[in-house]
Design a protein around this motif. Structure first.
Motif, short mmCIF file in Angstrom:
data_model
loop_
_atom_site.label_atom_id
_atom_site.label_comp_id
_atom_site.label_asym_id
_atom_site.label_seq_id
_atom_site.Cartn_x
_atom_site.Cartn_y
_atom_site.Cartn_z
N VAL A 1 10.36 0.62 -5.34
CA VAL A 1 10.00 2.14 -4.43
C VAL A 1 9.69 3.15 -5.58
O VAL A 1 11.02 3.39 -6.49
N ALA A 2 8.47 3.53 -5.49
CA ALA A 2 8.06 5.06 -6.15
C ALA A 2 8.19 6.05 -5.81
O ALA A 2 7.07 5.97 -4.04
N VAL A 3 8.55 7.08 -5.46
CA VAL A 3 8.18 8.28 -4.88
C VAL A 3 7.75 9.51 -5.00
O VAL A 3 8.59 9.65 -6.01
N ASP A 4 7.07 9.36 -4.98
CA ASP A 4 6.01 10.33 -6.06
C ASP A 4 5.43 11.79 -4.42
O ASP A 4 5.04 11.81 -3.44
N LEU A 5 6.61 13.67 -5.55
CA LEU A 5 6.23 14.53 -4.73
C LEU A 5 4.86 15.38 -4.63
O LEU A 5 4.94 15.58 -5.94
N LYS A 6 4.29 15.43 -3.59
CA LYS A 6 2.48 15.50 -3.73
C LYS A 6 3.03 17.09 -3.86
O LYS A 6 2.38 18.36 -3.94
N ARG B 1 0.75 -1.74 -0.33
CA ARG B 1 0.16 0.01 0.25
C ARG B 1 0.23 1.40 0.15
O ARG B 1 2.14 0.96 0.69
N ALA B 2 -0.22 2.28 -0.32
CA ALA B 2 1.18 3.82 -0.12
C ALA B 2 0.85 4.47 1.28
O ALA B 2 0.17 3.96 1.54
N ILE B 3 2.10 4.86 1.04
CA ILE B 3 1.54 6.13 2.13
C ILE B 3 2.21 7.20 2.06
O ILE B 3 3.07 7.72 0.94
N VAL B 4 1.42 8.19 2.49
CA VAL B 4 1.57 9.57 2.67
C VAL B 4 2.33 10.31 4.00
O VAL B 4 1.80 9.77 4.95
N LYS C 1 2.76 6.85 12.24
CA LYS C 1 4.22 6.25 11.87
C LYS C 1 5.14 6.76 11.23
O LYS C 1 4.66 7.54 10.39
N ALA C 2 6.45 6.70 11.55
CA ALA C 2 7.23 7.15 11.32
C ALA C 2 7.88 6.06 9.92
O ALA C 2 8.28 5.34 10.82
N HIS C 3 8.17 6.54 8.92
CA HIS C 3 9.02 5.41 7.68
C HIS C 3 10.16 5.74 7.33
O HIS C 3 10.29 6.60 6.17
N TYR C 4 10.55 4.98 7.48
CA TYR C 4 12.21 4.82 6.24
C TYR C 4 12.21 4.24 5.13
O TYR C 4 11.57 2.96 4.89
N VAL C 5 12.71 5.32 4.07
CA VAL C 5 12.15 4.55 2.88
C VAL C 5 13.71 4.73 1.93
O VAL C 5 14.29 6.13 2.23
N VAL C 6 13.86 3.42 1.32
CA VAL C 6 15.23 3.61 0.38
C VAL C 6 14.79 3.87 -0.80
O VAL C 6 14.31 3.79 -1.33
N LEU C 7 15.71 5.41 -1.31
CA LEU C 7 14.91 5.52 -2.62
C LEU C 7 15.73 4.90 -3.99
O LEU C 7 17.24 4.34 -3.26
N VAL D 1 4.91 13.94 0.45
CA VAL D 1 5.43 12.94 -0.87
C VAL D 1 4.00 11.82 -0.35
O VAL D 1 3.96 11.61 0.75
N GLU D 2 4.53 10.78 -1.75
CA GLU D 2 3.69 9.38 -1.75
C GLU D 2 4.03 8.60 -2.26
O GLU D 2 5.46 9.04 -3.22
N VAL D 3 4.49 7.47 -0.94
CA VAL D 3 5.78 6.47 -1.08
C VAL D 3 4.62 5.28 -1.44
O VAL D 3 3.75 4.84 -0.50
N LYS D 4 5.06 4.07 -2.53
CA LYS D 4 4.56 3.08 -2.96
C LYS D 4 5.71 2.68 -3.68
O LYS D 4 6.38 2.54 -4.27
N GLY D 5 5.10 1.52 -3.43
CA GLY D 5 5.73 -0.02 -4.32
C GLY D 5 5.61 -0.31 -5.17
O GLY D 5 4.36 -0.21 -6.52
N SER D 6 6.30 -0.31 -6.84
CA SER D 6 5.84 -0.10 -7.79
C SER D 6 5.96 -1.62 -8.07
O SER D 6 7.04 -1.63 -9.37
N THR D 7 5.98 -2.59 -8.09
CA THR D 7 5.55 -3.62 -8.58
C THR D 7 5.03 -4.36 -8.91
O THR D 7 4.44 -6.13 -9.69
N GLU D 8 3.31 -3.61 -9.70
CA GLU D 8 2.37 -3.78 -10.15
C GLU D 8 3.03 -4.23 -11.41
O GLU D 8 3.45 -3.94 -12.25
N VAL D 9 1.61 -5.22 -12.34
CA VAL D 9 1.88 -4.86 -14.32
C VAL D 9 1.49 -3.56 -14.52
O VAL D 9 0.30 -3.09 -13.82
N ARG D 10 2.46 -2.79 -15.07
CA ARG D 10 1.39 -1.72 -16.07
C ARG D 10 0.36 -1.93 -16.79
O ARG D 10 0.44 -3.40 -17.82
N ALA D 11 -0.39 -1.30 -16.72
CA ALA D 11 -1.25 -1.52 -18.41
C ALA D 11 -0.61 -1.06 -19.30
O ALA D 11 -1.51 -1.61 -20.17
N ALA D 12 0.05 -0.56 -19.41
CA ALA D 12 0.76 -0.47 -20.84
C ALA D 12 1.05 -1.86 -21.56
O ALA D 12 1.08 -1.25 -22.46
#
Length: 651
Positions: A484-489, A341-344, A370-376, A391-402
């Protein structure tokens, strides 16, 4: 030919066809490969294949000859950087890392220095080394660096000794770091000698010689370690939950995993014997060793990996505690596969997990309390994520629609852009651009081609494997450092968002009903700031209170974004004397990409056609085109970029 002539016959080899640096570099590469394969079996200085190639191999044989067991200890980590592979901005990025905030003794930014100056021109250093083939990066960490006090002078003396050993002047800059338990120095050394040729340093000198010189220097400055200092250092290691020097000694003494009284009976181990036994007892309590019979221990095979992992986790916990500054939070390490899941949250700390390879981390105070340690992911730049940013941090291991679309549209393993475009045009809606849809798939195929997953057969024709979706998922996970994908909100903190004109992350939370916010930590802070943001919107006539409810104006985000863009455009027009040309939905704009503008509503690219300029939502793909002609089409909330000449489908 007479018999006499036959006896005088001698073979005379011709001159080698290759004498240039390319030939020498080829030889060095092959000897390095051989040395890597044989290094485990040949360990003595000067015995590795190719170890005598390069400067310093003679000095490596004699450096440290007079050192005793009570000499000061210095750790040196080395990285040889191939600048062609690392990219043209590698040096500048590494300098930014080591000169970042909070690394000097007073908690300020790092300050570079050189052989003769405390204020070197790092931009000129980077420019001079831009055409270099390679570069050396060192981390020099004396065990007693806090006692040395003046790391800068120590480093200059060390580099002067290296110049004497290598027989050439060295071009380098360094930065001292005092932000960890072990103060240390980062050194960047150009890969050129004083004649302009490639600087080749002997394998032996890098492995042993440099460390011996650093040890000699530290011992000269501080004197040998006293017996008490040695005993105290070993005593500290007995109970540590990490891989220690005592563990390395036990590993060396073990025979088939067994440590017996006979193996510890060496005279030179007498003062360590009690410490080693204490360490074995500690390992037994940790479940990593077993006393099979009195005095005989078996060390479990997984002991080293477990201890190294425990040490790493301990370092993470201490890093997080420092960043939290006493704020009470549950600490967690973000695991994309496990969390799912994603964390914000807000960035409250950042740094490098591996300073030699520029691998970064963020500490995110999440809305979940919670405080999360995220390896970039690799090659991420810390400056992209200001302290306080959302920021939003999420796993990027899902199959892409493309990838799924490409597989579905392929016939006998062949994907064609013209077929896809015809299908997309038949399914187009007023808010979609068929060419942009296909262009996005082409960009994905280009990335997969560079990874060797697909093959481009001709313009617009691609050969794709049947398992493209899964292989694409694996590629994304590997590229993003474990997925790991980090999106700057928002680059603004929530406190700064409350009273700005612009479409902020707080506005999006108001529209979405502020779901998923916890009652402690950052979640509670967001709730308080949402109240202040609501008050500001009411002041601006963009919301009204109806009892306990706040009713937001229609098209709130578009209104805020438009007002901010108008203000930014006015400022740029005053600065450049260019006319502002707003971007209309569905119309194409073109121009030279001059710069990006960071606003509360997001990041925008400034396109200049010579007479006027436009501000278009920025995407990472355009950053490599700075100063180049590009074009874009905005539709709804999305933007399609055309890079280079317009030919067929834009990319």
């Amino acid at each position: 030919m007479s018999k006499h002539d036959d006896e005088r016959f001698r073979i005379r080899p011709g001159a080698p066809k290759q004498r240039d640096d390319a030939f020498i570099n080829k030889v060095l590469r092959q000897t390095n490969k051989a040395g890597t394969k044989l290094g485990k079996t040949v360990g003595k200085v000067g015995h590795l294949p190719g170890s005598r190639l390069g400067r310093g191999h003679v000095a490596a044989r004699f450096a440290g000859a007079a050192l005793m067991s009570n000499a000061r200890r210095v750790t040196i980590k080395t990285r040889l950087v191939n600048l062609a592979k690392a990219g043209p901005r590698s040096t500048a990025a590494h300098l930014r890392y080591i000169e970042r905030e909070s690394v000097d003794r007073q908690g300020g930014p790092g300050h570079a220095y050189g052989p003769m100056t405390d204020s070197p021109d790092t931009a000129a250093f980077e420019e001079c080394g831009r055409e270099d083939r390679h570069q050396f990066r060192f981390i020099v960490s004396p065990e007693d660096a806090d006692q040395l006090d003046d790391l800068r002078t120590y480093t200059r003396h060390l580099m002067a000794r290296m110049e004497a050993d290598l027989g050439t002047r060295l071009d380098w800059v360094a930065v001292d770091h005092w932000n960890t338990d072990n103060p240390h120095t980062h050194v960047i050394l150009r890969g050129k000698d004083d004649t302009g040729k490639d600087l080749i340093i002997s394998r032996d000198y890098i492995a042993e010689g440099m460390r011996h010189r650093a040890t000699e220097l530290a011992t000269e400055w501080l004197g040998p370690r006293t017996e008490l200092e040695i005993q105290r250092a070993m005593q500290r290691e007995v109970d540590q939950e990490r891989w220690t020097g005592l563990d390395r000694t036990l590993q060396r003494l073990a025979v088939d995993g067994l440590v017996s009284p006979e193996t510890m009976a060496e005279p030179r181990l007498q003062r360590q014997r009690q410490m080693l036994i204490g360490r074995l007892q500690r390992l037994q309590r940790m479940g990593l060793a077993t006393e099979q019979q009195p005095g005989t221990w078996v060390i479990h095979a997984e002991a080293e990996l477990t201890l190294r992992a425990m040490g790493e986790r301990g370092d993470i916990i201490r890093t997080m505690q420092r960043a939290m500054s006493g704020r009470q939070r549950e600490l967690a390490v973000f695991q994309p596969v496990e969390d799912g899941r994603a964390i914000v949250g807000s960035v409250i700390g950042k740094g490098l997990t591996d300073e030699l390879h520029d691998k970064g981390y963020l500490i995110v105070d999440g809305t979940d309390g919670k405080a999360h340690y995220v390896v970039l992911p690799p090659r991420s730049e810390l400056e992209q994520y200001p302290t306080g940013a959302v920021v939003e941090v999420k796993g990027s291991t899902e199959v892409r629609a493309a990838d799924q679309n490409i597989t579905a549209l392929s016939v006998n393993g062949i994907y064609r852009t013209d077929h896809h475009l015809a299908l997309a045009q038949g399914q187009a809606t007023p808010d979609s651009d068929p060419r942009a849809v296909v262009a996005a798939h082409v960009r994905r195929l280009e990335a997969l081609r560079r990874a060797g997953i697909v093959e481009r057969m001709a313009e617009g024709v691609w050969r794709v494997p049947d398992d493209l979706a899964e292989r694409g998922r694996q590629y994304d996970a590997q590229r993003l450092g474990g997925g790991v994908a980090v999106d700057l909100k928002s680059h603004l903190s929530i406190a700064r968002q409350t009273r700005v004109i612009g479409a902020t992350w707080l506005d999006q939370q108001l529209i979405g009903g502020s779901k998923g916010l916890g009652d402690i930590g950052f979640g509670s802070e967001v709730k308080d700031e949402l109240q202040r943001r609501s008050d500001f919107l009411v002041e601006q006539g963009l919301a009204e209170r109806r009892g306990q409810r706040v009713v937001l104006a229609r098209n709130l985000l578009a209104t805020l974004r438009g007002r901010e863009l108008a203000k930014a455009a006015h400022d740029i027009a005053s600065e450049t004397d260019l006319e502002y040309r707003p971007v209309s939905d569905g119309l194409r704009v073109a121009g030279v990409y001059r710069r990006s503008v960071m606003l509360a509503s997001g990041r925008y690219a400034m396109l200049d056609d010579g007479m006027s300029f436009s501000l278009v939502p920025w995407k990472p793909v355009v950053e490599q085109q700075l100063g180049q002609q590009i074009a874009a089409t905005v539709r709804g909330g999305g933007v399609s970029w055309e890079v280079g000449r317009r030919r067929g489908i834009s990319i």
